[in-house]
Design a protein around this motif. Sequence first.
Motif, PDB file in Angstrom:
ATOM      1  N   CYS A   1      -1.002  -2.979 -10.217  1.00 33.62           N
ATOM      2  CA  CYS A   1      -1.774  -2.446  -9.107  1.00 33.62           C
ATOM      3  C   CYS A   1      -2.951  -3.370  -8.872  1.00 33.62           C
ATOM      4  O   CYS A   1      -3.673  -3.711  -9.795  1.00 33.62           O
ATOM      5  N   ILE A   2      -3.106  -3.805  -7.640  1.00 34.25           N
ATOM      6  CA  ILE A   2      -4.251  -4.633  -7.310  1.00 34.25           C
ATOM      7  C   ILE A   2      -4.852  -4.115  -6.024  1.00 34.25           C
ATOM      8  O   ILE A   2      -4.140  -3.921  -5.039  1.00 34.25           O
ATOM      9  N   SER A   3      -6.127  -3.808  -6.058  1.00 38.96           N
ATOM     10  CA  SER A   3      -6.822  -3.275  -4.876  1.00 38.96           C
ATOM     11  C   SER A   3      -6.069  -2.097  -4.269  1.00 38.96           C
ATOM     12  O   SER A   3      -5.910  -2.007  -3.063  1.00 38.96           O
ATOM     13  N   GLY A   4      -5.532  -1.216  -5.107  1.00 39.77           N
ATOM     14  CA  GLY A   4      -4.859  -0.029  -4.594  1.00 39.77           C
ATOM     15  C   GLY A   4      -3.486  -0.301  -4.011  1.00 39.77           C
ATOM     16  O   GLY A   4      -2.901   0.545  -3.365  1.00 39.77           O
ATOM     17  N   ARG A   5      -2.967  -1.497  -4.227  1.00 45.10           N
ATOM     18  CA  ARG A   5      -1.613  -1.797  -3.763  1.00 45.10           C
ATOM     19  C   ARG A   5      -0.747  -2.099  -4.975  1.00 45.10           C
ATOM     20  O   ARG A   5      -1.217  -2.625  -5.975  1.00 45.10           O
ATOM     21  N   TYR A   6       0.522  -1.798  -4.839  1.00 44.82           N
ATOM     22  CA  TYR A   6       1.407  -1.884  -5.996  1.00 44.82           C
ATOM     23  C   TYR A   6       2.411  -3.008  -5.832  1.00 44.82           C
ATOM     24  O   TYR A   6       2.864  -3.317  -4.729  1.00 44.82           O
ATOM     25  N   TYR A   7       2.770  -3.619  -6.947  1.00 45.10           N
ATOM     26  CA  TYR A   7       3.793  -4.658  -6.913  1.00 45.10           C
ATOM     27  C   TYR A   7       4.579  -4.609  -8.211  1.00 45.10           C
ATOM     28  O   TYR A   7       4.106  -4.092  -9.221  1.00 45.10           O
TER      29      TYR A   7
ATOM     30  N   GLY B   1       0.831  -1.204   0.000  1.00 47.20           N
ATOM     31  CA  GLY B   1       0.000   0.000   0.000  1.00 47.20           C
ATOM     32  C   GLY B   1       0.861   1.248   0.000  1.00 47.20           C
ATOM     33  O   GLY B   1       2.068   1.181   0.240  1.00 47.20           O
ATOM     34  N   LEU B   2       0.219   2.366  -0.256  1.00 45.75           N
ATOM     35  CA  LEU B   2       0.943   3.631  -0.331  1.00 45.75           C
ATOM     36  C   LEU B   2       1.672   3.931   0.979  1.00 45.75           C
ATOM     37  O   LEU B   2       2.819   4.375   0.980  1.00 45.75           O
TER      38      LEU B   2
END
Lengths: 381, 529
Positions: free
Chosen positions: A369-375, A332-333
Amino acid sequence: MKKMAPESKEMLDSFWLCNIRGIGAVSVRRLVQEAGSAERVKELPRRTLEGILGPKRADILEQAMGEKRRRAALERYYKYRSDGIFFLPLWHEDYPARLKNVPDPPAALYGKGKLLPAGAKTVAVIGARDCSAYGSWAARRFAAGLAGAGVAIVSGMARGVDGIAGWAALEAGGVSAAVLGCGVDVCYPPENRPLYERLSKEGCLLSEYPPQTQPSAGLFPARNRIISGLSDLVLVTEARERSGTLITVDMALEQGREVFAVPGRITDTCSKGCNRLIADGAGIAVSPKQILQELGLADAAEKNAQDSQPCSDASLSLREHILRALDWDPRGLDEILQALRSHFREGPLPADQVMEELARLCMEGKIGCISGRYYLLDGEF
Amino acid sequence: MYCSINAGGLRGLESYAARVEVDVSSGLPCFDMVGLLASEVKEARERIRVALRNAGVKMPAEKITVNISPAGIHKAGTAFDLPVALGVTAAQGLIAPDRLEGILVAGELGLDASVRPIRGVLPMVLAGLRAGLLEFLLPLGNLREGMLARGAVVMGVRSLEEAICYLCCDGQGRRAMRQQAAERLRTEEGALDTGSAPAQPHDFGAIRGMQEAKRAALAAAAGFHNLFYIGPPGAGKTMLAKCIPSILPPMSTEERQEVSAIYSVAGRLPGGELIRQRPFISPHHTVTGHALAGGGAVPMPGMVTLAHRGVLFLDEMAEFKRPTLDILRQPMEDGTIFLAKSGGHFVYPADFMLVAASNPCPCGYYPDRGRCRCTSWEIHRYLSRISGPLLDRIDLCCTVQPVSFAGLLDTAGQAGEDDGQWDSAAMQARVLMARERQAHRYAGTGIHVNGRLQAGDILKYCSLGLREQEFMQEAVRRLGGSARAVHRLLRVARTFADLDGQDRISCRHLGQALHYRRGEDLSQISPQI
């Protein structure tokens, strides 16, 4: 093993023989062995038929020899051909050689798309449907790395790892085949429709079940033996303790295929199955390069290897800092900011700048980006 | 003898002027009331008979006829008790008819002749003022509420005797009684004040970390955007939502009166004080459509109307019934709710900020696959219970992750590291600044906030430079998005620019809007992930 034109009498007879209800793959194989070819099965004497099939099923076969039944089979054969579906009996020379040698090969395969190149090495990339970010990252990484080096990737086009592997192989410009547990004209699971369409054009769809067979739970374990049978090596990227993937592994071992598993942390429930496989003696998959060497493709491995040079902290831009703060695990951010804070000791941390950079990286396809999380989408760790 | 007295009736949120006419004449002794009355108004007869006797007024043994006009409107509520009782008294000649002129009377009676508070006093007084009445005789319990209307001369009484006494007085006597009543109210209030302090609103300062979520709340409050929090159980979604009213701009006098009138009708103005804090309405997910929209032949204000000018918080949004949620679509579009009922058509205000919270999947832990065992189908199904058109009206979407234990204890990590302070007071100051910019930009257009920009206005107020256009084009090409999604992004980017104090929207603002967009993984499953 002879070259058979699609319209030859032998092909038509093979199709007819493989589509008689009540006569299974084993019987078909024995009949053709006895007669020498599918065409000559009709000429076998009644006594031989009874010897192979028993009296009841010999009757079934004799009834199927009727003109009407044969014409119906013929019509179906041409219909499939006009739909772009090809038919490969076991005694066809294009029938995958590796599959011929397994204990219980399907009597015939139906397919769509391009056949797998005969000489190419083949790896099955399989795993859990409900995979974690790590599992999907591993599937993507291995499938893309292997496909990029010319290895054909076989999978089951299921949700999760299978679908991701197939997709990644095509994205990397490689060859990929999917073995379905339903007819090749049925897309299951439906959400993999985009992959199905791509495979039917750029890759290959295979099934031992005739077209229009609907998916049902009983068909999938049998399909797994084809996945492993088509492959030189089976790679499990993620599996839980009791996973359907392990059925494929059992089949692979029975067929004498090599099995590799991607290790996970011992605490990850999603990796328990893989770790168990390794404990039981499976190979440990470390990188695509290692798998290529395992397949005897050391040259390709060399060619494909790209060493990233780590550079010092000071010279990195914000973008590079962000890329370093990410890995396969979606963050997450707040976590990203936390990680960046240790580098940006002086001055306030520009969260809005970070968000802009994240958006740019997403657009460039460097991160997901998945569900507002980055990878991170690719990269060596 | 005939006499008439001014009263007020409620119909929905509106009050209408009514007149109570009483005639006492010879005939068989009886007490009749007419004028399309609901049963609680008809029952008033018994209350009035006993209350008058207990107040020491004799009921005449004559034929008493009461008519409440206009006779064609259905009358409900207990506000007519007091005017009818006073009318009966006056019709016997106990009060001079000229003393009843120019005054509006409302109140409920008890058998002991006490006067009890009623619903809807504020709209009644406001309607009376509009009709040219200046003086109001109300229950003491509603006195404070009645005084909220500017220009009204209000008297609060505790009993029927007091009311009769007041009406019998001349101007000077009445003034003295009013002062007495106001005095009484003040002493009672003093007693109240020591008892209960006003509830302290939730403060963002009490929440550690969670910058991402706070930033989303800041933007939502600044542009009055609808907001969606998604996160695992226990991450603090509800706590965040509860803090949002504390950073919205304070209510203006007009807004306070408007909202107080609604609450008065709903009977939710117990102390008779103006509503000062923006409403925060949080219906349970089992709420019925009628409760949400407003129900009854003449509907009581529903949750959407009670949330007017405030926050409507839907916790566990995916658990609401779909038809119930779809009711929200029209109010979210128009800022009002239109109710067609057997009692007629009603338009109630419903301009609220929707804050929704939900788990990402039935178990709540997706995308943490170590804990979440939901199938991708279940995950897809869970949030797709919320209809697309409703989600389309939610501009900001934010994932909430639980703060680690270390983060909870980390007292030093709070200040100085990020841009600005993140407690409610500082956030509200930033919201106010952004609102000021919006007020300046939209002066005279009828728009007030970015969150209410319509498609046509977006092109006008959210124009992009060349670089930004390229950025946006690439984003839409790469990440996919409908025209609606683009409009959402532009509206939110406009708000981020306002928060930044910028007139032009730059890539930075677009980037932030992109971060808070509704992830496509909520509505579809792509093979790439």
